[in-house]
Write a protein that holds these residues in place. Structure first.
Motif, PDB file in Angstrom:
ATOM      1  N   SER A   1      11.018   2.200  -7.710  1.00  0.00           N
ATOM      2  CA  SER A   1       9.772   2.934  -7.506  1.00  0.00           C
ATOM      3  C   SER A   1       9.729   3.691  -6.179  1.00  0.00           C
ATOM      4  N   ILE A   2      10.552   3.303  -5.201  1.00  0.00           N
ATOM      5  CA  ILE A   2      10.516   3.994  -3.905  1.00  0.00           C
ATOM      6  C   ILE A   2      11.800   4.777  -3.622  1.00  0.00           C
ATOM      7  N   LEU A   3      12.644   4.980  -4.641  1.00  0.00           N
ATOM      8  CA  LEU A   3      13.824   5.829  -4.459  1.00  0.00           C
ATOM      9  C   LEU A   3      13.453   7.257  -4.053  1.00  0.00           C
ATOM     10  N   PRO A   4      12.381   7.854  -4.643  1.00  0.00           N
ATOM     11  CA  PRO A   4      12.014   9.203  -4.185  1.00  0.00           C
ATOM     12  C   PRO A   4      11.729   9.269  -2.698  1.00  0.00           C
ATOM     13  N   THR A   5      11.088   8.231  -2.155  1.00  0.00           N
ATOM     14  CA  THR A   5      10.795   8.204  -0.722  1.00  0.00           C
ATOM     15  C   THR A   5      12.077   8.141   0.095  1.00  0.00           C
ATOM     16  N   ALA A   6      13.060   7.355  -0.376  1.00  0.00           N
ATOM     17  CA  ALA A   6      14.348   7.268   0.321  1.00  0.00           C
ATOM     18  C   ALA A   6      15.041   8.614   0.359  1.00  0.00           C
ATOM     19  N   ASN A   7      14.964   9.368  -0.743  1.00  0.00           N
ATOM     20  CA  ASN A   7      15.585  10.694  -0.769  1.00  0.00           C
ATOM     21  C   ASN A   7      14.902  11.654   0.191  1.00  0.00           C
ATOM     22  N   VAL A   8      13.579  11.541   0.304  1.00  0.00           N
ATOM     23  CA  VAL A   8      12.845  12.372   1.267  1.00  0.00           C
ATOM     24  C   VAL A   8      13.289  12.054   2.689  1.00  0.00           C
ATOM     25  N   ILE A   9      13.386  10.766   3.002  1.00  0.00           N
ATOM     26  CA  ILE A   9      13.792  10.358   4.355  1.00  0.00           C
ATOM     27  C   ILE A   9      15.197  10.849   4.663  1.00  0.00           C
TER      28      ILE A   9
ATOM     29  N   LEU B   1      14.103  -2.059   4.296  1.00  0.00           N
ATOM     30  CA  LEU B   1      15.075  -2.515   3.310  1.00  0.00           C
ATOM     31  C   LEU B   1      16.416  -1.796   3.405  1.00  0.00           C
ATOM     32  N   ALA B   2      16.405  -0.544   3.901  1.00  0.00           N
ATOM     33  CA  ALA B   2      17.638   0.255   3.805  1.00  0.00           C
ATOM     34  C   ALA B   2      17.844   1.149   5.023  1.00  0.00           C
ATOM     35  N   TRP B   3      17.604   0.628   6.219  1.00  0.00           N
ATOM     36  CA  TRP B   3      17.796   1.476   7.405  1.00  0.00           C
ATOM     37  C   TRP B   3      19.253   1.893   7.575  1.00  0.00           C
ATOM     38  N   PHE B   4      20.185   1.012   7.253  1.00  0.00           N
ATOM     39  CA  PHE B   4      21.602   1.343   7.447  1.00  0.00           C
ATOM     40  C   PHE B   4      22.063   2.465   6.512  1.00  0.00           C
ATOM     41  N   PRO B   5      21.750   2.425   5.200  1.00  0.00           N
ATOM     42  CA  PRO B   5      22.186   3.519   4.324  1.00  0.00           C
ATOM     43  C   PRO B   5      21.537   4.869   4.622  1.00  0.00           C
ATOM     44  N   LEU B   6      20.459   4.879   5.403  1.00  0.00           N
ATOM     45  CA  LEU B   6      19.797   6.142   5.716  1.00  0.00           C
ATOM     46  C   LEU B   6      20.398   6.838   6.941  1.00  0.00           C
TER      47      LEU B   6
ATOM     48  N   PRO C   1       0.831  -1.199   0.000  1.00  0.00           N
ATOM     49  CA  PRO C   1       0.000   0.000   0.000  1.00  0.00           C
ATOM     50  C   PRO C   1       0.871   1.257   0.000  1.00  0.00           C
ATOM     51  N   GLN C   2       0.331   2.339  -0.584  1.00  0.00           N
ATOM     52  CA  GLN C   2       1.070   3.596  -0.685  1.00  0.00           C
ATOM     53  C   GLN C   2       1.535   4.096   0.681  1.00  0.00           C
ATOM     54  N   GLU C   3       0.680   3.946   1.704  1.00  0.00           N
ATOM     55  CA  GLU C   3       1.022   4.512   3.008  1.00  0.00           C
ATOM     56  C   GLU C   3       2.151   3.772   3.699  1.00  0.00           C
ATOM     57  N   ASN C   4       2.556   2.617   3.159  1.00  0.00           N
ATOM     58  CA  ASN C   4       3.628   1.849   3.787  1.00  0.00           C
ATOM     59  C   ASN C   4       4.992   2.057   3.136  1.00  0.00           C
ATOM     60  N   ARG C   5       5.072   3.026   2.218  1.00  0.00           N
ATOM     61  CA  ARG C   5       6.344   3.228   1.518  1.00  0.00           C
ATOM     62  C   ARG C   5       7.477   3.580   2.475  1.00  0.00           C
ATOM     63  N   PHE C   6       7.198   4.439   3.455  1.00  0.00           N
ATOM     64  CA  PHE C   6       8.248   4.853   4.386  1.00  0.00           C
ATOM     65  C   PHE C   6       8.735   3.666   5.220  1.00  0.00           C
ATOM     66  N   LEU C   7       7.794   2.853   5.703  1.00  0.00           N
ATOM     67  CA  LEU C   7       8.182   1.682   6.482  1.00  0.00           C
ATOM     68  C   LEU C   7       8.984   0.704   5.632  1.00  0.00           C
ATOM     69  N   ARG C   8       8.597   0.577   4.382  1.00  0.00           N
ATOM     70  CA  ARG C   8       9.295  -0.344   3.495  1.00  0.00           C
ATOM     71  C   ARG C   8      10.733   0.114   3.254  1.00  0.00           C
ATOM     72  N   VAL C   9      10.907   1.417   3.050  1.00  0.00           N
ATOM     73  CA  VAL C   9      12.262   1.955   2.851  1.00  0.00           C
ATOM     74  C   VAL C   9      13.122   1.686   4.075  1.00  0.00           C
TER      75      VAL C   9
END
Length: 397
Positions: free
Chosen positions: A330-338, A210-215, A199-207
């Motif tokens: 598809s969720i790279l934009p969300t990663a950049n926001v975070i 999958l990638a908590w360390f690089p953030l 779901p769209q609302e889970n994009r942040f959780l998904r990022v």
């Protein structure tokens, strides 16, 4: 137009780098120039700082809405809008003395600056082939650093009229704007793909999953930059250094970043992002932990700052590149926001945490705390694993 797996054209990349250089120069000019004007008008230091904060408020606030227009309209319109906002707001500063209007204008500059940076940064990250992603995003980081460093040089042009430095800077903005107009628009990869799995609302959780360390590097870089700029002058003065020595030492962190940014990006393409990030964390931690041992020896402190800046100065860009290696396009934009939110939060936390340590613990605790967080980050790398199920979720880049 869908992005090619082979990356994008040379003209597009060069144009984006020039946009970032001019944007960095604009920010590097406006921050000190406007503060000087307020000081000359007799505005208190506290009010001066409060007015300056509007820029960062604009940058921070933009991150909560910028992803949607980039996904809907593409990179091109967002970069153009950002440039136009910066030009339109900055050119008005010399024509009014009203602090409320200045606050609003700085807010608009922050929104425009943040928008064009977000779009340019995401365009580079999402379109760079994996084998050149570290190199390309490092060039982006270098471009901003170079621009931010040369921006203050235009302050001297105010001798010919207060508006002259801003007019010159805006002429450069118009040039890059014309270059941007020649580029074809693209939207973030995966924008048109059906999102049926999550779901769209889970994009942040998904990022984060999958990638908590690089953030984390975006936060640590923001913490270091803001803490050093805000707290080291206090540390130095209380230690016995004079303001001239402090003024010489602080830029060495940025110099170290410029020297090693590109080599680290290239090495990360060959060796891997994770080991480079972990190694840089250890080197940066060692340098910061050694600063209290240097006492008042400015040569040793300078060498340690150069080393620390070289190691940590690439954290933001390398973290983004690593996230792009791991995440579905598809969720790279969300990663950049975070990452941008992490950086902004750290920029607010850093000076306050450092000030509390200086006031209530000890002078040395400023660097002991900073060194400790980088050691913790390096060890966290040993715990970060990409599971096979996670690998199946990502598409090849």
């Amino acid at each position: 137009m869908k992005p090619s797996q082979q990356g994008f054209g040379t003209y597009v990349f060069i144009t984006l780098i020039l946009v970032v250089i001019v944007a960095g120069a604009s920010q590097g000019l406006l921050l000190p120039l406007l503060s000087i004007w307020l000081e000359q008008r007799g505005i208190s230091a506290q009010m001066n700082a409060l007015n300056s904060a509007a820029l960062y408020i604009g940058i921070f606030a933009t991150m909560f809405f910028i992803e949607r227009p980039v996904r809907r309209y593409g990179f091109h319109p967002v970069i153009l809008t950002g440039i136009i906002l910066v030009i339109a707001a900055s050119i008005l500063f010399p024509f009014t003395d009203n602090l409320v209007i200045w606050f609003v204008l700085r807010l608009v500059v922050g929104v425009g600056d943040s928008a064009l940076h977000y779009a340019a940064q995401l365009w580079i990250v999402s379109n760079s082939p994996a084998e050149r992603r570290g190199r390309n995003i490092s060039l982006y980081g270098m471009a901003y650093g170079i621009g931010f460093s040369i921006g203050p040089l235009a302050i001297g042009l105010a001798h010919y009229g207060n508006a002259v430095p801003i007019v010159i800077m805006n002429i450069l903005f118009v040039i890059v704007l014309l270059m941007v107009l020649r580029m074809r628009n693209e939207r973030p990869p995966g924008t048109d793909e059906p999102r049926t799995n999550v779901p769209q609302e889970n994009r942040f959780l998904r990022v984060y999953r999958l990638a908590w360390f690089p953030l984390i590097p975006a936060f640590l870089y923001g913490y270091m930059e803001a803490s050093m700029n805000g707290n080291f002058p206090i540390y130095g003065l209380r230690l016995g250094l004079d303001s001239l020595e402090i003024g010489y030492l602080l830029p060495l962190i940025g110099a170290g970043s410029l020297i090693l940014q590109l080599p680290l990006g290239i090495w990360s393409d060959k060796i891997g992002r994770k080991p480079i990030l972990m190694l840089c964390g250890i080197v940066g931690a060692s340098a910061f932990l050694a600063v209290p041992l240097a006492g008042t020896n400015v040569w040793i402190i300078g060498a340690l700052f150069l080393l620390a800046g070289g190691a940590i100065g690439s954290f933001y860009s390398l973290g983004l590149a690593y996230a792009a290696d791991l995440l579905p396009r598809s969720i790279l934009p969300t990663a950049n926001v975070i990452a941008s939110i992490h950086f902004s939060l750290a920029s607010l936390i850093g000076p306050n945490a450092g000030g509390w340590l200086l006031q209530h613990v000890s002078l040395s605790s400023l660097f002991y705390a900073m060194g400790s967080v980088y050691i913790l980050f390096a060890f966290a790398g040993f715990r970060f694993r990409r599971s096979s199920s996670e690998a199946q979720e990502t598409s090849p880049t």
